[in-house]
Design a protein around this motif. Sequence first.
Motif, PDB file in Angstrom:
ATOM      1  N   SER A  15      54.162  36.063  44.490  1.00  0.00           N
ATOM      2  CA  SER A  15      54.438  36.946  43.359  1.00  0.00           C
ATOM      3  C   SER A  15      53.124  37.257  42.668  1.00  0.00           C
ATOM      4  CB  SER A  15      55.393  36.274  42.365  1.00  0.00           C
ATOM      5  OG  SER A  15      54.808  35.091  41.824  1.00  0.00           O
ATOM      6  N   ALA A  16      53.191  38.180  41.751  1.00  0.00           N
ATOM      7  CA  ALA A  16      52.100  38.462  40.823  1.00  0.00           C
ATOM      8  C   ALA A  16      52.763  38.669  39.473  1.00  0.00           C
ATOM      9  CB  ALA A  16      51.327  39.706  41.243  1.00  0.00           C
ATOM     10  N   HIS A  17      51.971  38.609  38.435  1.00  0.00           N
ATOM     11  CA  HIS A  17      52.542  38.899  37.123  1.00  0.00           C
ATOM     12  C   HIS A  17      52.910  40.372  37.025  1.00  0.00           C
ATOM     13  CE1 HIS A  17      50.562  35.037  36.340  1.00  0.00           C
ATOM     14  NE2 HIS A  17      51.564  34.872  35.487  1.00  0.00           N
ATOM     15  N   LEU A  18      51.979  41.245  37.474  1.00  0.00           N
ATOM     16  CA  LEU A  18      52.184  42.685  37.348  1.00  0.00           C
ATOM     17  C   LEU A  18      51.845  43.411  38.636  1.00  0.00           C
ATOM     18  CD1 LEU A  18      50.363  43.377  33.942  1.00  0.00           C
ATOM     19  CD2 LEU A  18      52.811  42.971  34.272  1.00  0.00           C
ATOM     20  N   LEU A  19      52.494  44.560  38.825  1.00  0.00           N
ATOM     21  CA  LEU A  19      52.160  45.527  39.859  1.00  0.00           C
ATOM     22  C   LEU A  19      51.930  46.856  39.158  1.00  0.00           C
ATOM     23  CD1 LEU A  19      52.072  46.702  42.808  1.00  0.00           C
ATOM     24  CD2 LEU A  19      54.541  47.082  42.542  1.00  0.00           C
ATOM     25  N   ILE A  20      50.832  47.525  39.489  1.00  0.00           N
ATOM     26  CA  ILE A  20      50.582  48.879  39.010  1.00  0.00           C
ATOM     27  C   ILE A  20      50.619  49.796  40.226  1.00  0.00           C
ATOM     28  CG2 ILE A  20      48.984  50.432  37.832  1.00  0.00           C
ATOM     29  CD1 ILE A  20      47.852  47.949  36.367  1.00  0.00           C
ATOM     30  N   ASP A  21      51.627  50.677  40.258  1.00  0.00           N
ATOM     31  CA  ASP A  21      51.781  51.542  41.429  1.00  0.00           C
ATOM     32  C   ASP A  21      50.813  52.718  41.379  1.00  0.00           C
ATOM     33  OD1 ASP A  21      52.918  53.656  39.895  1.00  0.00           O
ATOM     34  OD2 ASP A  21      54.963  53.228  40.567  1.00  0.00           O
ATOM     35  N   ARG A  22      50.854  53.572  42.376  1.00  0.00           N
ATOM     36  CA  ARG A  22      49.902  54.666  42.507  1.00  0.00           C
ATOM     37  C   ARG A  22      50.001  55.678  41.360  1.00  0.00           C
ATOM     38  NH1 ARG A  22      45.908  53.468  45.800  1.00  0.00           N
ATOM     39  NH2 ARG A  22      45.570  55.635  46.392  1.00  0.00           N
ATOM     40  N   HIS A  23      51.145  55.698  40.655  1.00  0.00           N
ATOM     41  CA  HIS A  23      51.355  56.619  39.538  1.00  0.00           C
ATOM     42  C   HIS A  23      51.042  55.974  38.194  1.00  0.00           C
ATOM     43  CE1 HIS A  23      53.176  59.343  42.410  1.00  0.00           C
ATOM     44  NE2 HIS A  23      53.945  58.348  42.814  1.00  0.00           N
ATOM     45  N   GLY A  24      50.582  54.709  38.216  1.00  0.00           N
ATOM     46  CA  GLY A  24      50.270  54.008  36.978  1.00  0.00           C
ATOM     47  C   GLY A  24      51.462  53.325  36.343  1.00  0.00           C
ATOM     48  N   GLN A  25      52.604  53.328  37.023  1.00  0.00           N
ATOM     49  CA  GLN A  25      53.781  52.629  36.498  1.00  0.00           C
ATOM     50  C   GLN A  25      53.591  51.124  36.686  1.00  0.00           C
ATOM     51  OE1 GLN A  25      56.306  54.277  34.831  1.00  0.00           O
ATOM     52  NE2 GLN A  25      54.810  55.920  35.067  1.00  0.00           N
ATOM     53  N   VAL A  26      53.967  50.364  35.670  1.00  0.00           N
ATOM     54  CA  VAL A  26      53.745  48.923  35.678  1.00  0.00           C
ATOM     55  C   VAL A  26      55.080  48.203  35.793  1.00  0.00           C
ATOM     56  CG1 VAL A  26      52.730  46.976  34.451  1.00  0.00           C
ATOM     57  CG2 VAL A  26      51.733  49.263  34.202  1.00  0.00           C
ATOM     58  N   THR A  27      55.147  47.252  36.710  1.00  0.00           N
ATOM     59  CA  THR A  27      56.304  46.370  36.857  1.00  0.00           C
ATOM     60  C   THR A  27      55.838  44.947  36.627  1.00  0.00           C
ATOM     61  OG1 THR A  27      57.278  47.851  38.510  1.00  0.00           O
ATOM     62  CG2 THR A  27      58.148  45.609  38.404  1.00  0.00           C
ATOM     63  N   GLN A  28      56.583  44.203  35.820  1.00  0.00           N
ATOM     64  CA  GLN A  28      56.271  42.796  35.590  1.00  0.00           C
ATOM     65  C   GLN A  28      57.265  41.937  36.360  1.00  0.00           C
ATOM     66  OE1 GLN A  28      55.763  41.593  31.501  1.00  0.00           O
ATOM     67  NE2 GLN A  28      54.947  39.610  32.147  1.00  0.00           N
ATOM     68  N   PHE A  29      56.732  41.017  37.150  1.00  0.00           N
ATOM     69  CA  PHE A  29      57.553  40.120  37.959  1.00  0.00           C
ATOM     70  C   PHE A  29      57.621  38.712  37.390  1.00  0.00           C
ATOM     71  CE2 PHE A  29      56.307  43.482  40.858  1.00  0.00           C
ATOM     72  CZ  PHE A  29      57.488  43.768  41.507  1.00  0.00           C
ATOM     73  N   VAL A  30      56.607  38.307  36.642  1.00  0.00           N
ATOM     74  CA  VAL A  30      56.540  36.949  36.103  1.00  0.00           C
ATOM     75  C   VAL A  30      56.024  37.036  34.669  1.00  0.00           C
ATOM     76  CG1 VAL A  30      55.456  34.666  36.364  1.00  0.00           C
ATOM     77  CG2 VAL A  30      56.112  35.972  38.410  1.00  0.00           C
ATOM     78  N   PRO A  31      56.693  36.379  33.718  1.00  0.00           N
ATOM     79  CA  PRO A  31      56.148  36.339  32.352  1.00  0.00           C
ATOM     80  C   PRO A  31      54.762  35.687  32.367  1.00  0.00           C
ATOM     81  CG  PRO A  31      58.419  35.547  32.396  1.00  0.00           C
ATOM     82  CD  PRO A  31      57.971  35.677  33.825  1.00  0.00           C
ATOM     83  N   PHE A  32      53.907  36.120  31.461  1.00  0.00           N
ATOM     84  CA  PHE A  32      52.516  35.659  31.481  1.00  0.00           C
ATOM     85  C   PHE A  32      52.366  34.161  31.224  1.00  0.00           C
ATOM     86  CE2 PHE A  32      51.996  40.183  29.993  1.00  0.00           C
ATOM     87  CZ  PHE A  32      51.604  40.661  31.231  1.00  0.00           C
ATOM     88  N   ASP A  33      53.316  33.551  30.530  1.00  0.00           N
ATOM     89  CA  ASP A  33      53.191  32.119  30.259  1.00  0.00           C
ATOM     90  C   ASP A  33      53.627  31.258  31.443  1.00  0.00           C
ATOM     91  OD1 ASP A  33      55.897  32.850  29.855  1.00  0.00           O
ATOM     92  OD2 ASP A  33      56.212  31.243  28.406  1.00  0.00           O
ATOM     93  N   LYS A  34      54.092  31.885  32.519  1.00  0.00           N
ATOM     94  CA  LYS A  34      54.487  31.166  33.735  1.00  0.00           C
ATOM     95  C   LYS A  34      53.412  31.350  34.803  1.00  0.00           C
ATOM     96  CE  LYS A  34      58.466  30.232  31.876  1.00  0.00           C
ATOM     97  NZ  LYS A  34      58.652  28.947  31.256  1.00  0.00           N
ATOM     98  N   ARG A  35      53.404  30.447  35.761  1.00  0.00           N
ATOM     99  CA  ARG A  35      52.443  30.489  36.864  1.00  0.00           C
ATOM    100  C   ARG A  35      53.020  31.320  38.014  1.00  0.00           C
ATOM    101  NH1 ARG A  35      50.533  24.766  38.960  1.00  0.00           N
ATOM    102  NH2 ARG A  35      52.785  24.515  38.952  1.00  0.00           N
ATOM    103  N   ALA A  36      52.434  32.488  38.239  1.00  0.00           N
ATOM    104  CA  ALA A  36      52.794  33.311  39.399  1.00  0.00           C
ATOM    105  C   ALA A  36      52.049  32.772  40.616  1.00  0.00           C
ATOM    106  CB  ALA A  36      52.431  34.776  39.145  1.00  0.00           C
ATOM    107  N   TRP A  37      52.552  33.095  41.781  1.00  0.00           N
ATOM    108  CA  TRP A  37      51.994  32.572  43.029  1.00  0.00           C
ATOM    109  C   TRP A  37      51.224  33.677  43.740  1.00  0.00           C
ATOM    110  CZ3 TRP A  37      57.264  30.078  44.744  1.00  0.00           C
ATOM    111  CH2 TRP A  37      57.608  29.084  43.809  1.00  0.00           C
ATOM    112  N   HIS A  38      50.035  34.008  43.216  1.00  0.00           N
ATOM    113  CA  HIS A  38      49.268  35.144  43.712  1.00  0.00           C
ATOM    114  C   HIS A  38      47.922  34.776  44.315  1.00  0.00           C
ATOM    115  CE1 HIS A  38      46.507  35.200  40.183  1.00  0.00           C
ATOM    116  NE2 HIS A  38      47.555  34.651  39.587  1.00  0.00           N
ATOM    117  N   ALA A  39      47.298  33.715  43.891  1.00  0.00           N
ATOM    118  CA  ALA A  39      45.913  33.440  44.286  1.00  0.00           C
ATOM    119  C   ALA A  39      45.785  32.543  45.509  1.00  0.00           C
ATOM    120  CB  ALA A  39      45.150  32.820  43.114  1.00  0.00           C
ATOM    121  N   GLY A  40      46.753  31.687  45.752  1.00  0.00           N
ATOM    122  CA  GLY A  40      46.655  30.748  46.861  1.00  0.00           C
ATOM    123  C   GLY A  40      45.475  29.796  46.670  1.00  0.00           C
TER     124      GLY A  40
END
Length: 186
Positions: free
Chosen positions: A77-102
């Motif tokens: 997961s990531a906290h946020l995704l910014i698509d090609r149109h600049g739309q932002v989706t949040q998948f994980v609240p910032f105070d939680k640990r997303a699984w993005h960096a490995g």
Amino acid sequence: MTIQDFSIKEHRLTAAEQCLSPNHNERPDGEISLLVIHNISLPPGEFGGPGIHQLFTNCLNPDDHPYYREIHQLEVSAHLLIDRHGQVTQFVPFDKRAWHAGRSCFDGREACNDFSIGIELEGTDDLPFTDEQYAALTGVTGALMQQYPQINPERICGHSDIAPGRKTDPGPAFDWERYRRSLAGN
């Protein structure tokens, strides 16, 4: 978009679509002090489909594309995704640990997921990102730095910086100079 377009309430970006990923857990000590920029496209090199959302919510169908057979069982997961149109989706609240960096290390400290926020830009290493993505990223970054003051320009990096040799994103097509200039002017 500017910082005024974004606000954070209860560790959620108010301007973002919320799409909760199950792929997160508690931060060990609550620290939020690093911002990591990534890129992603699913299928690779294709934009606009549901693949990224499906991957981050464990709904990726391995029969939809040959590449998905390799990755459909990943729990990422990531906290946020910014698509090609600049739309932002949040998948994980910032105070939680997303699984993005490995496996990762920043400034001698390992396990960057513990203390970082991960932002995925829909894109590839070798295709330019859009003006809308840079605008959204700048606004989001400004809001994050305001809400979490341990994040500053020196504590913003690419996935390739914290996982060298293993990761290449956001890649050479990401214009770090443009992004840093926009942050300074925001």
